[in-house]
Structure formats: structure tokens, C-alpha cells
Write an enzyme that holds these catalytic residues in place. Sequence first.
Site, PDB file in Angstrom:
ATOM      1  N   LYS A   1      11.448  70.474  -8.217  1.00 40.94           N
ATOM      2  CA  LYS A   1      11.654  69.656  -9.424  1.00 40.94           C
ATOM      3  C   LYS A   1      10.350  69.003  -9.861  1.00 40.94           C
ATOM      4  CE  LYS A   1      15.105  66.954  -9.944  1.00 40.94           C
ATOM      5  NZ  LYS A   1      16.135  65.911  -9.790  1.00 40.94           N
TER       6      LYS A   1
ATOM      7  N   ASN B   1       3.514  70.657 -16.485  1.00 41.20           N
ATOM      8  CA  ASN B   1       4.671  70.782 -17.367  1.00 41.20           C
ATOM      9  C   ASN B   1       4.315  70.132 -18.703  1.00 41.20           C
ATOM     10  OD1 ASN B   1       7.114  70.802 -18.679  1.00 41.20           O
ATOM     11  ND2 ASN B   1       8.274  69.933 -16.988  1.00 41.20           N
TER      12      ASN B   1
ATOM     13  N   CYS C   1       8.222  69.903 -21.691  1.00 41.94           N
ATOM     14  CA  CYS C   1       9.608  69.478 -21.542  1.00 41.94           C
ATOM     15  C   CYS C   1      10.122  68.881 -22.846  1.00 41.94           C
ATOM     16  CB  CYS C   1       9.744  68.452 -20.423  1.00 41.94           C
ATOM     17  SG  CYS C   1      11.453  67.880 -20.214  1.00 41.94           S
TER      18      CYS C   1
ATOM     19  N   GLY D   1      15.092  81.120 -13.101  1.00 44.31           N
ATOM     20  CA  GLY D   1      15.495  79.743 -13.311  1.00 44.31           C
ATOM     21  C   GLY D   1      16.997  79.527 -13.315  1.00 44.31           C
TER      22      GLY D   1
END
Length: 323
Positions: free
Chosen positions: A61, A146, A149, A283
Site C-alpha cells: 500500500k 505515486n 492518485c 491489481g
Amino acid sequence: MPAGTELPAAVSCDPADVDLSVTLGRLRLPNPVLVASGTFGYAREMASLVDLGRLGGILPKTVTATPREGNAPWRTVETPAGMLNAIGLDNDGADAFLLHHLPYLASVGAPIVVSVAGRTHEEFVGLTRRFAEADPAIRPAAVELNLSCPNVSGGVDFGSDPSRCEAVVREAVAAADLPVLAKLTPNVTSIPVMARAAEAGGADAITLINTVLGMGVDWRKRRPLLANVVGGLSGPAIKPIALRCVWQASQAVRTPIVGVGGVATIDDTMEFLVAGASAVQLGTVNFYRPTAAAAVLEALPAALASLGAKRVADVVGTLATDT
């Protein structure tokens, strides 16, 4: 592959002779089958179902500098051929991750690529540096930024503005000696522009794609299904979009690409490889078929051998688009 280039006739070879290792810039992986951040927990959850050590890489995560509670429920909604999520990057923060999760992850035998997200350049850079400076016994193999998002305030700013994308990638690369992957959003006008920005910043690889912005509606209540109103669509429904983005980026940059978005089977995997990806991440499939990555890995040598390939790189980007 340039238009007009003819592919040689495929001569099948022995699957046992196929080399599955791949190189993404400074990052070398035993095979190209990874599991995507946010879909595999911290790997503990999957240990009874999957031989974790066989995976090409595990992305736990996404980690942020400080703990996040995430968005209010409902945060996930099933859709035809996929799901919407607006989790909001809920996690325990970098301190807890380094103390409680990374030691376990470092013990499973697969390369660990830590996904990080920040509200500012400084947070992205600081997180990258922290993981590079971690105890060598638990130091991850790479960091994935990331930048994309859609479910947090400012979450796509770095992935939709080329100058900001290039700057944050460059600063993260300069801050540490870990390989850096840049995960980009499909929710932009031009994928090639953003891919070139990540390449200019020095990314070891470009991950395409994150989720596609969408929403669900309860027409009877006249209310959105997600408390956040909009969220990220993932799963098989977005595979055609992800393939298009991977192919477009592969025509624009030399940086290796990691394909993600609807990857669930060996056929999906091979499609992404010939379209230009050097590796894939599975995923959403992990939620309903957690053994999918193992099945893909089992089938991969024979699929490559059927095309006469003795290594993964032999098929990457070999899509013939001329008519």
C-alpha cells in the site's frame, strides 16, 4: 517497432530455456510479474495463498509521510468489469511502515518496490530518501512515486503538469541511490508529454496507468455511490485504455514501461508486453482471484517460447501497427 517492419516467423523454443529476468533502468527483477500497490495489502494477507518469493516484485500500500485515515465510506463500489475506489491513501504513515511492515516484506524473498505519495515535492523527496537510508537488511529494491492518485486533494497535480512531474522525479532521483519509478495518470490530455517529462527527470521506469476517473450513481436516492463522489475505475474495464497509454508512451520514450490496468491473465500480460511494456502489475484481480499472478508466472515461459522468444525483452514493443 517502426511501421513497415516485418516480424520474423515465430519459431517455438523450449520454455525451459526462456530467461524471465527483466531490467528496468537500475532495477533488475527476476521476472516481469508484479502486484500493484493498494491491491495486495502488505503481503501478509496473501502469504497463505501465494508463494510470495516467486513474484517479480511486490508493491505494498502507498505510504505517506504521516498517517492518513482516508476518505469517508462508501469507498469502493463494484461496476461492470471493474470497481471504483476512493480509499484516499489510508495508511499508518512512514514511521509505522518502516517499523512494522517493511521488515516482514523484506523477508518474503521478492523485490519490494515501495509506493510513496506526498502533498509536496519535499514529501516525495523526503520519503524516497528515508527508504534509501533504511537499514540495509530491510532496504527496498526501488521506490515508485505515486504521482497520480485521483482520490486525494492534489493527488494528480504532479502527474498532470509536465514541469512539476519532471521536477519531482529529478529531485527524488537525486536524493537517493534507489531506482525510481514514476506512476502516471491516464487522466491527462497527452500521455507522451507526461512520459517524456518523467523520462527527462531521470525515472528508471514509468508505470502506466493509475485508475481512470469515474463515478457511480444511485438514481433512486439521487445520490453518488461514493462518499467522495468520484473515484478511480480499475479492473478489466480499463485495459484498452491502459494498453493505449502504454503503446503511446513506448513510441515517445526509451525509458522502460510497467503496464498496469486490467491485467489478469497470461493473454493480458502478453498484450502489454508486445504493446511496449517491459513488466506488468496485476491489481484489481487480486481482490477476486489472488492466485492470478502465480498463474500468469506459470504460463509465461510457454507463451514467450511460442513466439520464439528466449527472454522477455525479445517481445517487448514488437506490436506491428502497419496495415
